[in-house]
Design a protein around this motif. Sequence first.
Motif, PDB file in Angstrom:
ATOM      1  N   LEU A 184       0.644  -1.069   0.004  1.00  6.36           N
ATOM      2  CA  LEU A 184       0.141   0.043   0.134  1.00  6.36           C
ATOM      3  C   LEU A 184       0.948   1.312  -0.021  1.00  6.36           C
ATOM      4  O   LEU A 184       0.877   2.302  -0.637  1.00  6.36           O
ATOM      5  CB  LEU A 184      -1.017  -0.168   0.979  1.00  6.36           C
ATOM      6  CG  LEU A 184      -2.025  -0.782   0.975  1.00  6.36           C
ATOM      7  CD1 LEU A 184      -2.778  -0.993   2.348  1.00  6.36           C
ATOM      8  CD2 LEU A 184      -3.071  -0.603   0.034  1.00  6.36           C
ATOM      9  N   GLU A 185       1.802   1.292   0.559  1.00  5.70           N
ATOM     10  CA  GLU A 185       2.682   2.426   0.857  1.00  5.70           C
ATOM     11  C   GLU A 185       3.561   2.654  -0.458  1.00  5.70           C
ATOM     12  O   GLU A 185       3.527   3.996  -1.040  1.00  5.70           O
ATOM     13  CB  GLU A 185       3.972   2.159   1.732  1.00  5.70           C
ATOM     14  CG  GLU A 185       3.548   2.195   3.190  1.00  5.70           C
ATOM     15  CD  GLU A 185       4.598   2.098   4.113  1.00  5.70           C
ATOM     16  OE1 GLU A 185       5.746   1.395   3.957  1.00  5.70           O
ATOM     17  OE2 GLU A 185       4.209   2.099   5.161  1.00  5.70           O
ATOM     18  N   CYS A 227       0.871   4.157  -2.908  1.00  3.56           N
ATOM     19  CA  CYS A 227       0.597   5.484  -2.620  1.00  3.56           C
ATOM     20  C   CYS A 227       1.790   6.403  -3.388  1.00  3.56           C
ATOM     21  O   CYS A 227       1.679   7.420  -3.704  1.00  3.56           O
ATOM     22  CB  CYS A 227       0.896   5.877  -1.405  1.00  3.56           C
ATOM     23  SG  CYS A 227      -0.715   5.492  -0.148  1.00  3.56           S
ATOM     24  N   ASP A 228       2.927   5.758  -3.368  1.00  4.86           N
ATOM     25  CA  ASP A 228       4.130   6.294  -4.157  1.00  4.86           C
ATOM     26  C   ASP A 228       4.045   6.380  -5.649  1.00  4.86           C
ATOM     27  O   ASP A 228       4.325   7.360  -6.219  1.00  4.86           O
ATOM     28  CB  ASP A 228       5.411   5.735  -3.666  1.00  4.86           C
ATOM     29  CG  ASP A 228       5.907   6.168  -2.536  1.00  4.86           C
ATOM     30  OD1 ASP A 228       5.533   6.759  -1.634  1.00  4.86           O
ATOM     31  OD2 ASP A 228       6.688   5.135  -2.055  1.00  4.86           O
ATOM     32  N   THR A 276       0.855   6.085  -7.331  1.00 12.09           N
ATOM     33  CA  THR A 276      -0.390   6.418  -7.933  1.00 12.09           C
ATOM     34  C   THR A 276      -0.890   7.631  -7.204  1.00 12.09           C
ATOM     35  O   THR A 276      -0.098   7.973  -6.331  1.00 12.09           O
ATOM     36  CB  THR A 276      -1.437   5.256  -7.731  1.00 12.09           C
ATOM     37  OG1 THR A 276      -1.830   5.049  -6.542  1.00 12.09           O
ATOM     38  CG2 THR A 276      -0.815   3.784  -8.612  1.00 12.09           C
ATOM     39  N   ASP A 277      -2.309   7.963  -7.341  1.00 11.78           N
ATOM     40  CA  ASP A 277      -2.973   8.909  -6.496  1.00 11.78           C
ATOM     41  C   ASP A 277      -3.421   8.212  -5.341  1.00 11.78           C
ATOM     42  O   ASP A 277      -4.343   9.092  -4.573  1.00 11.78           O
ATOM     43  CB  ASP A 277      -4.006   9.542  -7.480  1.00 11.78           C
ATOM     44  CG  ASP A 277      -3.374  10.520  -8.785  1.00 11.78           C
ATOM     45  OD1 ASP A 277      -2.328  10.943  -8.559  1.00 11.78           O
ATOM     46  OD2 ASP A 277      -4.117  10.315  -9.689  1.00 11.78           O
ATOM     47  N   LEU A 278      -3.446   7.129  -5.066  1.00 12.74           N
ATOM     48  CA  LEU A 278      -3.986   6.630  -3.711  1.00 12.74           C
ATOM     49  C   LEU A 278      -3.427   7.323  -2.324  1.00 12.74           C
ATOM     50  O   LEU A 278      -2.281   7.682  -2.358  1.00 12.74           O
ATOM     51  CB  LEU A 278      -3.462   5.114  -3.556  1.00 12.74           C
ATOM     52  CG  LEU A 278      -3.918   4.388  -2.323  1.00 12.74           C
ATOM     53  CD1 LEU A 278      -5.538   4.419  -2.502  1.00 12.74           C
ATOM     54  CD2 LEU A 278      -3.136   3.118  -2.054  1.00 12.74           C
ATOM     55  N   ASP A 279      -4.414   7.751  -1.731  1.00 12.58           N
ATOM     56  CA  ASP A 279      -4.167   8.568  -0.364  1.00 12.58           C
ATOM     57  C   ASP A 279      -4.501   7.558   0.778  1.00 12.58           C
ATOM     58  O   ASP A 279      -6.015   7.638   1.028  1.00 12.58           O
ATOM     59  CB  ASP A 279      -4.751   9.714  -0.542  1.00 12.58           C
ATOM     60  CG  ASP A 279      -4.220  10.589   0.496  1.00 12.58           C
ATOM     61  OD1 ASP A 279      -3.439  10.291   1.321  1.00 12.58           O
ATOM     62  OD2 ASP A 279      -4.562  11.817   0.797  1.00 12.58           O
ATOM     63  N   VAL A 280      -3.755   6.948   1.016  1.00 19.37           N
ATOM     64  CA  VAL A 280      -4.264   6.078   2.510  1.00 19.37           C
ATOM     65  C   VAL A 280      -3.068   5.984   3.501  1.00 19.37           C
ATOM     66  O   VAL A 280      -2.141   6.253   3.267  1.00 19.37           O
ATOM     67  CB  VAL A 280      -4.441   4.414   2.375  1.00 19.37           C
ATOM     68  CG1 VAL A 280      -5.677   4.282   1.118  1.00 19.37           C
ATOM     69  CG2 VAL A 280      -3.075   3.736   1.632  1.00 19.37           C
ATOM     70  N   GLU A 281      -3.499   6.023   4.846  1.00 19.07           N
ATOM     71  CA  GLU A 281      -2.513   5.785   5.719  1.00 19.07           C
ATOM     72  C   GLU A 281      -2.568   4.650   6.654  1.00 19.07           C
ATOM     73  O   GLU A 281      -3.907   4.085   6.906  1.00 19.07           O
ATOM     74  CB  GLU A 281      -2.772   7.248   6.700  1.00 19.07           C
ATOM     75  CG  GLU A 281      -2.619   8.405   6.051  1.00 19.07           C
ATOM     76  CD  GLU A 281      -1.815   9.254   6.799  1.00 19.07           C
ATOM     77  OE1 GLU A 281      -1.647   9.235   8.054  1.00 19.07           O
ATOM     78  OE2 GLU A 281      -1.858  10.621   6.431  1.00 19.07           O
ATOM     79  N   CYS A 310      -8.621   5.128   4.579  1.00 16.39           N
ATOM     80  CA  CYS A 310      -8.853   5.804   3.133  1.00 16.39           C
ATOM     81  C   CYS A 310      -9.091   7.379   3.274  1.00 16.39           C
ATOM     82  O   CYS A 310     -10.137   7.812   3.766  1.00 16.39           O
ATOM     83  CB  CYS A 310      -9.654   5.154   2.338  1.00 16.39           C
ATOM     84  SG  CYS A 310      -9.574   3.193   2.236  1.00 16.39           S
ATOM     85  N   ALA A 351     -11.003   4.104  -1.344  1.00 15.07           N
ATOM     86  CA  ALA A 351     -10.345   5.167  -1.630  1.00 15.07           C
ATOM     87  C   ALA A 351     -10.176   5.905  -3.026  1.00 15.07           C
ATOM     88  O   ALA A 351      -9.954   6.994  -3.137  1.00 15.07           O
ATOM     89  CB  ALA A 351      -8.694   4.589  -1.578  1.00 15.07           C
TER      90      ALA A 351
END
Length: 112
Positions: free
Chosen positions: A21-22, A25-26, A28-33, A45, A102
Amino acid sequence: MTESEFLVLADSSLNAIERALEQACDDTDLDVECSRSGNVLEIECIASNSKIIVNSQAPMQELWVAAKSGGYHYKYDGARWVSTRDGSELLSTLSQAVSDQAGVAVTLPQPG
């Protein structure tokens, strides 16, 4: 599989999901923590202000997923985590749940 073997496998699997997932995020536009507390991985998400929880259940030797789409239980078949309900694979279901919550298409890769 012994309980200690299960715990090592589950911990490794949760770490791999978090790393994937990290990386997503790097890339794509994915924004998760992601945050870990013991045997629980919490995936927040950001866009939808929602969470997906993945945790290990040592007594049943399962990984459990809680998402908006439902709750899922997975057993390790020697090669991958497979749903106890419908035979689907953990990373496939998790990819869909993260994509849905997300709002960004994500495909978590199989380890190896």
